[in-house]
Design a protein around this motif. Structure first.
Motif, short mmCIF file in Angstrom:
data_model
loop_
_atom_site.label_atom_id
_atom_site.label_comp_id
_atom_site.label_asym_id
_atom_site.label_seq_id
_atom_site.Cartn_x
_atom_site.Cartn_y
_atom_site.Cartn_z
N HIS A 84 0.86 -1.18 0.00
CA HIS A 84 0.00 0.00 0.00
C HIS A 84 0.89 1.24 0.00
O HIS A 84 1.77 1.37 0.85
N ASN A 85 0.65 2.14 -0.93
CA ASN A 85 1.51 3.32 -1.07
C ASN A 85 0.66 4.53 -1.39
O ASN A 85 -0.10 4.52 -2.36
N ASP A 86 0.78 5.55 -0.58
CA ASP A 86 0.04 6.80 -0.79
C ASP A 86 0.99 7.83 -1.38
O ASP A 86 1.89 8.33 -0.71
N LEU A 87 0.80 8.15 -2.67
CA LEU A 87 1.66 9.09 -3.39
C LEU A 87 0.94 10.41 -3.61
O LEU A 87 -0.29 10.47 -3.51
N PRO A 88 1.67 11.48 -3.92
CA PRO A 88 1.02 12.78 -4.14
C PRO A 88 -0.02 12.75 -5.26
O PRO A 88 -1.00 13.51 -5.22
N VAL A 89 0.17 11.87 -6.25
CA VAL A 89 -0.76 11.85 -7.39
C VAL A 89 -1.81 10.76 -7.29
O VAL A 89 -2.72 10.69 -8.12
N GLY A 90 -1.69 9.87 -6.30
CA GLY A 90 -2.68 8.80 -6.17
C GLY A 90 -2.27 7.75 -5.17
O GLY A 90 -1.11 7.71 -4.72
N LEU A 112 -0.16 -7.42 -9.87
CA LEU A 112 -1.34 -6.68 -10.32
C LEU A 112 -1.30 -5.32 -9.65
O LEU A 112 -1.20 -5.24 -8.42
N LEU A 113 -1.37 -4.26 -10.45
CA LEU A 113 -1.27 -2.91 -9.92
C LEU A 113 -2.62 -2.20 -10.01
O LEU A 113 -3.21 -2.12 -11.09
N PHE A 114 -3.10 -1.72 -8.87
CA PHE A 114 -4.35 -0.98 -8.80
C PHE A 114 -4.06 0.42 -8.27
O PHE A 114 -3.11 0.63 -7.49
N GLY A 115 -4.87 1.40 -8.68
CA GLY A 115 -4.64 2.76 -8.22
C GLY A 115 -5.91 3.58 -8.06
O GLY A 115 -6.92 3.33 -8.72
N GLN A 116 -5.85 4.55 -7.16
CA GLN A 116 -6.89 5.56 -6.99
C GLN A 116 -6.29 6.91 -7.33
O GLN A 116 -5.58 7.50 -6.52
N PRO A 117 -6.50 7.42 -8.55
CA PRO A 117 -5.89 8.69 -8.95
C PRO A 117 -6.39 9.86 -8.12
O PRO A 117 -7.57 9.94 -7.79
N LYS A 118 -5.47 10.77 -7.79
CA LYS A 118 -5.83 12.02 -7.12
C LYS A 118 -5.82 13.18 -8.12
O LYS A 118 -6.45 14.21 -7.87
N ASN A 119 -5.07 13.01 -9.20
CA ASN A 119 -5.08 14.01 -10.27
C ASN A 119 -4.71 13.31 -11.58
O ASN A 119 -4.24 12.17 -11.58
N LEU A 137 -1.30 9.35 -16.56
CA LEU A 137 -0.28 9.61 -17.57
C LEU A 137 1.00 8.81 -17.31
O LEU A 137 1.69 8.41 -18.24
N ILE A 138 1.30 8.60 -16.04
CA ILE A 138 2.57 7.92 -15.73
C ILE A 138 2.34 6.50 -15.19
O ILE A 138 3.25 5.88 -14.66
N GLY A 139 1.10 5.99 -15.36
CA GLY A 139 0.80 4.66 -14.88
C GLY A 139 1.70 3.60 -15.48
O GLY A 139 2.18 2.69 -14.79
N LYS A 140 1.97 3.70 -16.81
CA LYS A 140 2.83 2.70 -17.45
C LYS A 140 4.25 2.78 -16.91
O LYS A 140 4.92 1.75 -16.74
N ASN A 141 4.73 3.99 -16.64
CA ASN A 141 6.05 4.13 -16.05
C ASN A 141 6.12 3.43 -14.69
O ASN A 141 7.13 2.82 -14.34
N PHE A 142 5.03 3.53 -13.94
CA PHE A 142 4.99 2.86 -12.65
C PHE A 142 5.07 1.35 -12.82
O PHE A 142 5.77 0.65 -12.08
N LEU A 143 4.37 0.82 -13.83
CA LEU A 143 4.45 -0.61 -14.13
C LEU A 143 5.87 -1.01 -14.49
O LEU A 143 6.35 -2.08 -14.10
N ASP A 144 6.56 -0.16 -15.24
CA ASP A 144 7.94 -0.46 -15.63
C ASP A 144 8.85 -0.52 -14.41
O ASP A 144 9.75 -1.37 -14.33
N VAL A 145 8.62 0.39 -13.44
CA VAL A 145 9.42 0.38 -12.22
C VAL A 145 9.19 -0.91 -11.44
O VAL A 145 10.13 -1.56 -10.97
N VAL A 146 7.92 -1.29 -11.30
CA VAL A 146 7.59 -2.52 -10.57
C VAL A 146 8.21 -3.74 -11.25
O VAL A 146 8.71 -4.65 -10.59
#
Length: 330
Positions: free
Chosen positions: A231-237, A258-265, A270-279
């Motif tokens: 569980h990770n709370d980031l500035p954007v989601g 499996l990556l799930f998210g709650q966008p805040k903005n 826009l950077i969801g795929k980059n997050f998948l690449d990091v994981v």
């Protein structure tokens, strides 16, 4: 070697399967072919054609009645329906089942199985809860690692390895362990990881780094033995990063995320795929380090905060019984 028969295993999320395309999965030393028809029904059979042993997962699917489909052997084009029956060339009669179906348990888009074993622990509801309130970003890091299940889980619950195995990517300088909450087969771990700053060039090369705070605060929610949720709370989601484990055989374990998210903005999408690449890189780093450990090496020293590893050992040794929860720390 113990593969914890009687535990449920999440074989896949429906989004991981392409309509009418065979997909291979392995469990408890056996291979199966999965396929999804146009109605989103999931079928699963033994993967070995009963004629001459070809892998059905290397074949294709044929659509029947505009809805259902069969899986086709790539060697002699024999078609098998969801029950494992086929029609031999020159015959108009359907055979008796030639392949045993794998029993699946569907929970929404989640495909679970006990691998033909008697259930000993229940399937949790946590992924359904996450799917109900989070958006699915995607899946990543699906790989088969040459290691046994216990070693895989010990690595995931070794909180001290973050500033070694993953130091290069996140520049983690230390692990500041907070607490561990032991609830039997369910547990929580909380710790902070200060990081060294990334240069602007590094952030431009990897935009996901713009989301990373100076201190990574980790909350791991654990469901023994098949699931770890970061569980990770980031500035954007808010992110729920779900790591899954499947014992393919005694010496090989599959893992994926499996990556799930709650966008805040809007930046989150826009950077969801980059997050998948990091994981994906994180999973690859874990898989790589497991290949650089001498098997059966005796542990002569013990580090602080190995409570998560102790939790894994205890549950492995007592499965499916839950021994008294006594590993919680403040």
């Amino acid at each position: 070697m113990n593969m914890l028969q009687g535990s449920p295993w999440l074989l896949a999320h429906k989004s991981m399967l392409t309509v009418n395309k065979p997909h291979k999965v392995s469990l408890y030393g056996k291979d199966y072919v999965l396929w999804k028809d146009r109605q989103e029904n999931i079928n699963a059979l033994e993967n070995m054609c009963p004629h001459m042993g070809a892998m059905l997962s290397a074949g294709w699917c044929e659509v029947k009645s505009d809805v259902t489909s069969t899986v086709v052997c790539p060697f002699h084009a024999l078609e098998f329906d969801a029950k494992g029956c086929t029609i031999l060339p020159g015959s108009n009669k359907q055979t008796l089942p030639q392949l045993a179906p794998l029993e699946l348990i569907m929970q929404g888009d989640f495909i679970w199985s006990y691998g033909g074993c008697e259930p000993k622990i229940p399937i949790p509801n946590i992924l359904n809860e996450i799917a109900a309130s989070y958006d699915l970003v995607g899946h990543t890091g699906d790989c088969s690692v040459e290691t046994d299940l216990r070693s895989m889980l010990l690595n995931m619950h070794d909180y001290n390895h973050q500033n070694g195995t993953h130091r290069e990517m996140f520049k983690i300088t230390e692990v500041q362990f907070d607490r561990f909450i032991d609830e039997g087969h369910h547990s929580h771990a909380y710790y902070d990881m200060p990081t060294a700053p990334n240069s602007l060039q590094e952030k431009i090369k990897n935009p996901a780094l713009f989301m990373m705070p100076k201190v990574l605060s980790a909350h791991l929610e654990n469901y023994f033995p098949y699931l770890v949720i970061f569980h990770n709370d980031l500035p954007v989601g808010t992110v729920a990063q779900c790591h899954l484990f499947v014992p393919e055989s005694e010496e090989r374990t599959r893992t994926y995320v499996l990556l799930f998210g709650q966008p805040k903005n809007p930046l989150f999408k826009l950077i969801g795929k980059n997050f998948l690449d990091v994981v994906k890189v994180v999973v690859e780093q874990d898989a790589e380090i497991l290949g650089k450990i001498y098997p059966n090496a005796p542990q002569k020293i013990k580090l602080n905060n190995e409570v998560g590893m102790d939790w894994v050992h205890r549950n492995f040794d007592s499965f499916p019984t839950i021994e008294s929860s006594s590993l919680s720390t403040n």
